[in-house]
Design a protein around this motif. Sequence first.
Motif, mmCIF file in Angstrom:
data_model
loop_
_atom_site.group_PDB
_atom_site.id
_atom_site.type_symbol
_atom_site.label_atom_id
_atom_site.label_comp_id
_atom_site.label_asym_id
_atom_site.label_seq_id
_atom_site.Cartn_x
_atom_site.Cartn_y
_atom_site.Cartn_z
ATOM 1 N N LEU A 173 0.858 -1.186 0.000
ATOM 2 C CA LEU A 173 0.000 0.000 0.000
ATOM 3 C C LEU A 173 0.893 1.235 0.000
ATOM 4 C CD1 LEU A 173 -2.794 1.283 0.151
ATOM 5 C CD2 LEU A 173 -2.755 0.965 2.632
ATOM 6 N N ASP A 174 0.813 2.009 -1.100
ATOM 7 C CA ASP A 174 1.684 3.160 -1.342
ATOM 8 C C ASP A 174 1.166 4.414 -0.629
ATOM 9 O OD1 ASP A 174 3.820 4.455 -2.466
ATOM 10 O OD2 ASP A 174 3.131 4.300 -4.536
ATOM 11 N N ASP A 175 2.062 5.355 -0.365
ATOM 12 C CA ASP A 175 1.688 6.684 0.158
ATOM 13 C C ASP A 175 0.815 6.596 1.393
ATOM 14 O OD1 ASP A 175 2.959 7.466 -2.163
ATOM 15 O OD2 ASP A 175 1.114 7.928 -3.243
ATOM 16 N N PHE A 176 1.088 5.641 2.277
ATOM 17 C CA PHE A 176 0.205 5.437 3.412
ATOM 18 C C PHE A 176 0.190 6.649 4.337
ATOM 19 C CE2 PHE A 176 -0.920 3.924 7.688
ATOM 20 C CZ PHE A 176 -2.184 3.436 7.390
ATOM 21 N N ALA A 230 9.785 2.892 4.387
ATOM 22 C CA ALA A 230 9.744 4.348 4.503
ATOM 23 C C ALA A 230 10.323 4.957 3.233
ATOM 24 C CB ALA A 230 10.518 4.801 5.721
ATOM 25 N N GLU A 231 9.539 5.830 2.598
ATOM 26 C CA GLU A 231 9.927 6.440 1.327
ATOM 27 C C GLU A 231 10.509 7.822 1.523
ATOM 28 O OE1 GLU A 231 7.425 5.775 -2.277
ATOM 29 O OE2 GLU A 231 5.899 6.333 -0.834
ATOM 30 N N GLY A 232 11.355 8.215 0.618
ATOM 31 C CA GLY A 232 11.852 9.591 0.621
ATOM 32 C C GLY A 232 12.895 9.855 1.695
HETATM 33 CA CA CA Z 1 4.829 6.530 -2.734
#
Ligand code: CA
Length: 274
Positions: A173-176, A230-232
């Motif tokens: 699940l992206d951009d949670f 964890a993105e970014g």
């Molecule tokens: Ca994302």
Amino acid sequence: AKGAGRGTHRFFDWIMSSRLQARRDMEAELRAALARDELELFYQPQVAATGGVVGFEALVRWRHPERGLVSPAEFIPVAEESGLIVPLGEWVLRTACAEAMRWPEPVRVGVNLSAAQFAGRDLHASVLAALQGSGLPAERLELEITEAVVLKDSPEVVSTLRRIRALGVRVALDDFGTGYSSIAYLRSFPLDKIKIDRSFVRDVAHSESAAAIVRAISMLGATLGLTLNAEGVETDAQLAQLRRLGCAELQGFLFSAPRPAHDVPQLLRELAVC
Ligand code: CA
Ligand code: C2E
Ligand code: CA
Ligand code: CA
């Protein structure tokens, strides 16, 4: 005054229609780009908290003959509106699986899916065809869905995802945390991973509340058996804090920006396979 008003009106009409025309132009160009093979996948490494690459996320680029490299932020919305996202998404799926076949055995590829791909053609069949066409083991494919997909909360979407997961494909699940989806969905939705949005990661090292949110998501994920990404991640301070908070997987400019496919072997040498 009335005349001036009408003039303003006409001016805005002109702006609106030229915008509309620009959209149509881009749509036609994008359609041609798909046929002419001007799209290309870049790959960004996903690194285990314990070190080593676990996978790469495929991120589409448009190598425009005049404009150079065009970002998906510019053309994905046009593709979404025109329905082109479905054939584009299928191209991404096929290409990502084929390119991932050249990588060492356990390294996975992450592919972004649009909500429209669930409504369009049979997604399960497209995924199966991409796997069979490339020979990529299902375990090495991970699909990234957004909260827009979850929010549909439709039995069809859930059953499609279940069938895809039954193949061995993983679902993230992206951009949670950015949308409106309730944490209740995390229980009922067939998922393997949560990707914490960049907005929380950005503040995690200096904001108590951002850290508290990540900690809460981390505990929730652990309880539900979901891997946390964890993105970014851009700084060492963020990395240290995210490790402390229990994120198993990290992704961001700190490790590498998305790179062309031919840079993957070098990235694997630099970052090592998990
Ligand atoms: Ca994302
Ligand atoms: P996303 O799926 O959330 O992808 C992450 C975006 O964050 C990527 O932007 C990536 O380049 C960028 N990013 C990665 N690390 C960092 C960092 O440390 N700092 C900052 N500031 N940014 C970072 P990109 O490649 O421009 O893609 C933008 C969005 O376009 C993606 O967001 C995704 O929603 C969409 N997209 C890209 N490729 C596809 C695709 O094949 N299919 C679909 N449906 N959407 C795609
Ligand atoms: Ca993504
Ligand atoms: Ca996004």
